[in-house]
Structures are given as structure tokens and as C-alpha cells.
Design a protein around this motif. Structure first.
Motif, PDB file in Angstrom:
ATOM      1  N   TYR A  56       0.838  -1.211   0.000  1.00 51.71           N
ATOM      2  CA  TYR A  56       0.000   0.000   0.000  1.00 51.71           C
ATOM      3  C   TYR A  56       0.868   1.254   0.000  1.00 51.71           C
ATOM      4  N   GLY A  57       1.970   1.224   0.755  1.00 51.69           N
ATOM      5  CA  GLY A  57       2.862   2.378   0.772  1.00 51.69           C
ATOM      6  C   GLY A  57       3.429   2.678  -0.598  1.00 51.69           C
ATOM      7  N   GLU A  58       3.797   1.619  -1.339  1.00 50.86           N
ATOM      8  CA  GLU A  58       4.320   1.815  -2.692  1.00 50.86           C
ATOM      9  C   GLU A  58       3.242   2.379  -3.615  1.00 50.86           C
ATOM     10  N   GLN A  59       2.023   1.920  -3.402  1.00 51.36           N
ATOM     11  CA  GLN A  59       0.910   2.400  -4.225  1.00 51.36           C
ATOM     12  C   GLN A  59       0.602   3.868  -3.953  1.00 51.36           C
ATOM     13  N   PHE A  60       0.585   4.258  -2.676  1.00 50.70           N
ATOM     14  CA  PHE A  60       0.171   5.618  -2.314  1.00 50.70           C
ATOM     15  C   PHE A  60       1.337   6.617  -2.303  1.00 50.70           C
ATOM     16  N   ASP A  61       2.510   6.181  -1.841  1.00 49.10           N
ATOM     17  CA  ASP A  61       3.645   7.101  -1.669  1.00 49.10           C
ATOM     18  C   ASP A  61       4.688   6.966  -2.782  1.00 49.10           C
ATOM     19  N   ARG A  62       4.480   6.005  -3.691  1.00 49.10           N
ATOM     20  CA  ARG A  62       5.398   5.785  -4.821  1.00 49.10           C
ATOM     21  C   ARG A  62       6.811   5.410  -4.370  1.00 49.10           C
ATOM     22  N   ILE A  63       6.929   4.832  -3.204  1.00 51.16           N
ATOM     23  CA  ILE A  63       8.234   4.421  -2.716  1.00 51.16           C
ATOM     24  C   ILE A  63       8.066   3.238  -1.773  1.00 51.16           C
ATOM     25  N   ARG A  64       9.026   2.321  -1.826  1.00 52.12           N
ATOM     26  CA  ARG A  64       9.013   1.170  -0.934  1.00 52.12           C
ATOM     27  C   ARG A  64      10.365   1.116  -0.229  1.00 52.12           C
ATOM     28  N   PRO A  65      10.401   1.303   1.070  1.00 48.98           N
ATOM     29  CA  PRO A  65      11.678   1.254   1.785  1.00 48.98           C
ATOM     30  C   PRO A  65      12.264  -0.149   1.754  1.00 48.98           C
ATOM     31  N   ALA A  66      13.581  -0.223   1.930  1.00 48.08           N
ATOM     32  CA  ALA A  66      14.256  -1.522   1.905  1.00 48.08           C
ATOM     33  C   ALA A  66      13.795  -2.412   3.059  1.00 48.08           C
ATOM     34  N   THR A  67      13.478  -1.809   4.187  1.00 55.23           N
ATOM     35  CA  THR A  67      12.943  -2.531   5.346  1.00 55.23           C
ATOM     36  C   THR A  67      11.888  -1.664   6.007  1.00 55.23           C
ATOM     37  N   VAL A  68      11.011  -2.297   6.761  1.00 62.10           N
ATOM     38  CA  VAL A  68      10.017  -1.522   7.511  1.00 62.10           C
ATOM     39  C   VAL A  68      10.713  -0.700   8.590  1.00 62.10           C
ATOM     40  N   ARG A  69      11.560  -1.368   9.351  1.00 58.66           N
ATOM     41  CA  ARG A  69      12.239  -0.674  10.445  1.00 58.66           C
ATOM     42  C   ARG A  69      13.445   0.084   9.902  1.00 58.66           C
ATOM     43  N   VAL A  70      13.524   1.358  10.216  1.00 59.10           N
ATOM     44  CA  VAL A  70      14.622   2.194   9.739  1.00 59.10           C
ATOM     45  C   VAL A  70      15.916   1.770  10.435  1.00 59.10           C
ATOM     46  N   PRO A  71      16.979   1.459   9.682  1.00 58.16           N
ATOM     47  CA  PRO A  71      18.235   1.030  10.296  1.00 58.16           C
ATOM     48  C   PRO A  71      18.820   2.099  11.216  1.00 58.16           C
ATOM     49  N   GLY A  72      19.494   1.650  12.260  1.00 63.77           N
ATOM     50  CA  GLY A  72      20.076   2.559  13.232  1.00 63.77           C
ATOM     51  C   GLY A  72      21.058   3.533  12.633  1.00 63.77           C
ATOM     52  N   ASP A  73      21.842   3.093  11.618  1.00 62.38           N
ATOM     53  CA  ASP A  73      22.836   3.998  11.044  1.00 62.38           C
ATOM     54  C   ASP A  73      22.184   5.135  10.265  1.00 62.38           C
ATOM     55  N   ILE A  74      21.002   4.893   9.708  1.00 61.12           N
ATOM     56  CA  ILE A  74      20.262   5.959   9.007  1.00 61.12           C
ATOM     57  C   ILE A  74      19.776   6.996  10.023  1.00 61.12           C
ATOM     58  N   ILE A  75      19.294   6.534  11.163  1.00 55.66           N
ATOM     59  CA  ILE A  75      18.832   7.448  12.220  1.00 55.66           C
ATOM     60  C   ILE A  75      20.015   8.230  12.773  1.00 55.66           C
ATOM     61  N   ASP A  76      21.122   7.558  13.018  1.00 53.44           N
ATOM     62  CA  ASP A  76      22.319   8.229  13.545  1.00 53.44           C
ATOM     63  C   ASP A  76      22.820   9.301  12.579  1.00 53.44           C
ATOM     64  N   LYS A  77      22.830   8.992  11.288  1.00 51.22           N
ATOM     65  CA  LYS A  77      23.295   9.945  10.280  1.00 51.22           C
ATOM     66  C   LYS A  77      22.408  11.188  10.258  1.00 51.22           C
ATOM     67  N   ALA A  78      21.098  10.992  10.363  1.00 49.22           N
ATOM     68  CA  ALA A  78      20.174  12.126  10.368  1.00 49.22           C
ATOM     69  C   ALA A  78      20.450  13.055  11.549  1.00 49.22           C
ATOM     70  N   GLU A  79      20.745  12.454  12.695  1.00 50.26           N
ATOM     71  CA  GLU A  79      21.026  13.267  13.890  1.00 50.26           C
ATOM     72  C   GLU A  79      22.363  13.996  13.761  1.00 50.26           C
ATOM     73  N   ARG A  80      23.374  13.331  13.202  1.00 49.06           N
ATOM     74  CA  ARG A  80      24.701  13.954  13.043  1.00 49.06           C
ATOM     75  C   ARG A  80      24.640  15.148  12.100  1.00 49.06           C
ATOM     76  N   GLU A  81      23.816  15.049  11.072  1.00 51.81           N
ATOM     77  CA  GLU A  81      23.764  16.083  10.038  1.00 51.81           C
ATOM     78  C   GLU A  81      22.699  17.142  10.299  1.00 51.81           C
ATOM     79  N   LEU A  82      22.095  17.084  11.461  1.00 52.18           N
ATOM     80  CA  LEU A  82      21.051  18.062  11.801  1.00 52.18           C
ATOM     81  C   LEU A  82      21.640  19.468  11.878  1.00 52.18           C
ATOM     82  N   ASP A  83      20.958  20.417  11.280  1.00 57.46           N
ATOM     83  CA  ASP A  83      21.392  21.816  11.331  1.00 57.46           C
ATOM     84  C   ASP A  83      21.541  22.265  12.787  1.00 57.46           C
ATOM     85  N   PRO A  84      22.668  22.899  13.151  1.00 54.24           N
ATOM     86  CA  PRO A  84      22.909  23.278  14.556  1.00 54.24           C
ATOM     87  C   PRO A  84      21.824  24.171  15.146  1.00 54.24           C
ATOM     88  N   ALA A  85      21.325  25.106  14.364  1.00 51.52           N
ATOM     89  CA  ALA A  85      20.283  25.997  14.887  1.00 51.52           C
ATOM     90  C   ALA A  85      19.000  25.227  15.163  1.00 51.52           C
TER      91      ALA A  85
END
Length: 439
Positions: A56-85
């Protein structure tokens, strides 16, 4: 284009509560209308789990993630690259929201009804919570904070944040959402959105090691609201969120620019958002209308705001005086209510129906949306008459511990036997009598 606000003139009238509910401008969504669409989605995910949710996600959002659960390294990277302000802003908001919600937690207490007879009320947190964060027309890291923090302060031992995958970010949720989760210590994030996300949180999937939750909270569109309705009972829910709404009580002392900007601030959320001014001052109403017309055209989301402000759900309600304004505001039961009057605190204390009340010129709704410390997940569509906003209390279950000794039971036992006999439930009385007769 000149933006004209709808005007409801109640001056010289004494409408009943029922009449006010009919004539006041009101937004809202007909959840029933999408149940035939959402029902099969929920049922399919219940039967087939994550695979069907991803389809359903692929049908509605036009994208299918590699896994349902977001890998820890993806979450860590998002936090590291967060704008300081942005990091600094989020950390300050977290601190304020946490302080308010920590102090909401009630303490257990014991009532003594006589020697050897006590009832203790204790508060047990919901064990596992599912928190939905939308990802449609805007990015809402603030919704992560508003849902996660009260659940944490209540003592929930497990939680998952569910939020849609984004094509722009390789099939993972928006990095700012992931970074907010990391800042709060949440490491379980599912890249699923919409009705299918609600169903997956409710039913889980053992094959994918996705544990079902006990309660689902968080805002979303009409399809999310419908899915929450359908799984209610399988899990607990907070509410079915409707479009954002603001009502403002203002007298002739109010600053028309402030009032106009606050009306626009909620109108930019959604074309169905409601912005309502309640005033006895026709001069203020005219000044606000001029300011709205000017300011709304200048905002980034001008088209969306104009659609909301010009809709039947928004407008100006003219009343006779402040007493009349309070009556109307209580009948309207706004999600957000601002008070811009002389002695605004006294007026605010007379409001009985509102999700949250913002007092005076310097307490606008956007303050509460982000960093006042209060929660921004609030009852919409008039449900503030009987519902409260999200809080630490939402995630707590009051439970009574009843402790009587033999003497205390004997003292009340005869009354219980009499009541049981009257209700023709003799076994109830016999359970008491056996204890009283015991040598």
C-alpha cells in the motif's frame, strides 16, 4: 484578490446551545465517508502484515523502503547532520515540554474508609505505545516531541514512531523526523505511513519482528483518523484528529495585526483549517479583515491559507458583548482558543470548553505549537466539550488496589448481602457470607 471573511452576526439574539452548534462556522471531516476505502486496507494488513503495508505504501507514496524498520545507522546519520540551529531549537523545546509533562504525573494515594479498609489508586503506564507522525504537506518534528515525551514521562517501557517513507530521501522518513527521534532516545522507527501504518502498529507482524502496540496516538489525515477508528478496541487511541482550528475572543483593546497573523498561522496548515474571530467590536473586525487580506497574500502558503480563510469553516462572529463572546466560545469548543481582551486571564478562567487556552498578546498559538511546554495534540471539531489534549495522563491507567481485613469486611458485609439479594445475584452475597461465617 480580495479575501472576504464570512460574517455570522449574532448581535441581538439569544441562541440556544443547539442553535449555536448549527450556525457557528465549523470545519471537520466526514470520517464515515472513507471507511469503505480504509476498511479493506486495515483488514489486509491484519491478515498479511508488513508485506501488505509495504504494498500500500508503494501504491500511495510511490516508494518502498528496503525494510520496515529504519536502520540505526540511518537514524544516527540524520542526527549527526542536523542543522545546529534546528538542533538547539529542538533541545530547548524538548526541555520545556519534558518539564511540563513530568509535573503532570499524578502520585498514588490511599483512602482509608475505616480500620483495615483501604482503597489505593495507583497509576500504571501503558506498556507499548505507537506514535504516528504525518509526513504530507509539511515536516513535523514537533509532533515527535509532543507524542514521545508524555509517553516517556508516563513511564511507557516501549514505543515505536511510525512515519511515511519519502522518495526524496531514498525511501526513508524525513531526516529531521529521524533526528528528533534520536534526540529523544527513540530507536524504533517504522517507515510506513497512512492507514496501513495504523493497522500495522495495531496488529504487528511476527515474521518481521514487529511487535504490536497497546495504544496509538498522533495526528494524521482523514484516512489515518478512519484507521484509528477501526482499530479502536484492539488498541487504545487518543482521538480522531480533524483539521486544525483557532478561535479568538477579542475586544476593542486587541491588536488587529496580532489577531490577523494568528488566524493566518492556523489557516496555513490545511485548506480545511478553521480560523474564527469572536468579537463585539465591529471596528476591530474590520481592521482584522483588512490585515488578514494583506498578510495572507504575503505568506509562503498563501494559496492554502486563502482557501482556509475563505471557506465556510472560517469567519468573524459578531456578538453583543464579552459575556456573549464567552457563551459563543464555550459552545464552539475550539481546539485552540486565544483571548485578546482587557483582563484576559479573568476571561480565560471562564472558558470551560477548549483544547488549550492562550492568554494575552504574547501567548499566541504558534508558541504552543512548538515550545510553550504544553502539548499541541488537542481535541478538534468541538470535541473539547468532553475530550482533553494529549498529556502524560493519556498514557496512564488509574488502577484501584482494594485491601480489607476480616473485621472491615464484616462491618460492610451485611449491606453487600442486602444489595446482592435485591439484584438477584445471591452468589455474590454467599461469597461474602462464607467469609463472615468462617471460624
Amino acid at each position: 484578490m480580495t479575501l472576504m471573511l464570512n460574517v455570522t452576526d449574532l448581535r441581538g439574539t439569544t441562541p440556544t446551545t443547539a442553535e449555536l452548534r448549527r450556525v457557528l462556522p465549523r470545519g471537520g471531516t466526514d470520517v464515515n465517508s472513507v471507511l469503505p476505502t480504509v476498511g479493506p486496507i486495515v483488514e489486509a494488513v491484519r491478515e498479511h502484515g508488513a508485506e501488505k503495508a509495504l504494498e500500500y505504501g508503494e501504491q500511495f507514496d510511490r516508494i518502498r523502503p528496503a525494510t520496515v524498520r529504519v536502520p540505526g545507522d540511518i537514524i544516527d546519520k540524520a542526527e549527526r547532520e542536523l542543522d545546529p540551529a534546528l538542533r538547539e531549537a529542538l533541545m530547548e523545546a524538548i526541555a520545556r515540554i519534558r518539564k511540563v509533562h513530568a509535573e503532570q504525573k499524578p502520585a498514588a494515594h490511599t483512602t482509608t474508609l475505616g480500620p483495615g479498609a483501604t482503597v489505593t489508586e495507583t497509576f500504571i503506564p501503558v506498556a507499548r505505545v505507537g506514535l504516528y507522525v504525518p509526513g504530507g504537506k509539511a515536516v513535523y518534528p514537533s509532533s515527535v516531541l509532543m507524542n514521545v515525551i508524555p509517553a516517556q514521562e508516563a513511564g511507557a517501557s516501549s514505543m515505536v514512531v511510525c512515519t511515511p517513507p519519502q522518495e526524496e530521501f531514498g525511501g526513508w522518513p524525513h531526516p529531521t523526523i529521524l533526528a528528533a527521534c534520536k534526540l529523544l532516545g527513540v530507536d524504533e522507527v517504522w517507515a510506513v505511513g497512512g492507514a496501513q501504518a495504523v493497522a500495522l502498529m495495531a496488529y504487528g507482524d511476527d515474521a518481521y519482528e514487529l511487535e504490536p502496540v497497546d495504544m496509538i496516538t498522533g495526528p494524521g489525515n482523514i484516512f489515518v483518523a478512519a484507521a484509528k477508528r477501526l482499530v479502536n478496541g484492539v488498541v487504545g487511541i487518543d482521538a480522531e484528529a480533524g483539521p486544525s482550528e483557532i478561535a479568538i475572543i477579542a475586544d476593542d483593546s486587541a491588536n488587529p495585526e496580532f489577531v490577523a497573523l494568528d488566524l493566518i498561522s492556523q489557516a496555513e496548515h490545511d485548506e480545511n483549517a478553521a480560523s474564527v474571530l469572536i468579537t463585539a467590536s465591529s471596528q476591530l473586525a474590520e481592521a482584522v479583515e483588512r490585515a488578514v487580506d494583506k498578510r495572507a497574500a504575503q505568506t509562503l502558503n498563501a494559496e492554502r491559507a486563502a482557501s482556509a480563510l475563505g471557506g465556510s469553516q472560517s469567519g468573524i462572529v459578531l456578538v453583543d458583548d464579552l459575556e456573549h463572546a464567552i457563551l459563543v466560545a464555550n459552545a464552539y469548543a475550539a481546539e485552540h482558543l486565544e483571548v485578546h481582551t482587557r483582563d484576559a486571564r479573568a476571561v480565560a478562567e471562564r472558558i470551560t470548553n477548549a483544547g488549550a487556552i492562550f492568554v494575552g498578546d504574547y501567548s499566541p498559538v504558534p508558541l504552543g505549537d512548538y515550545a510553550a511546554g504544553s502539548n499541541h495534540v488537542l481535541p478538534t471539531s468541538g470535541t473539547a466539550r468532553f475530550n482533553a489534549g494529549l498529556s502524560t495522563h493519556t498514557f496512564l491507567k488509574p488502577v484501584n488496589l482494594i485491601e480489607y481485613d476480616r473485621a472491615a469486611l464484616e462491618e460492610i458485609g451485611g449491606h453487600i448481602i442486602a444489595l446482592a439479594a435485591d439484584e438477584q445475584l445471591p452468589a455474590h452475597g454467599e461469597a461474602i457470607a462464607a467469609r463472615m461465617e468462617q471460624k
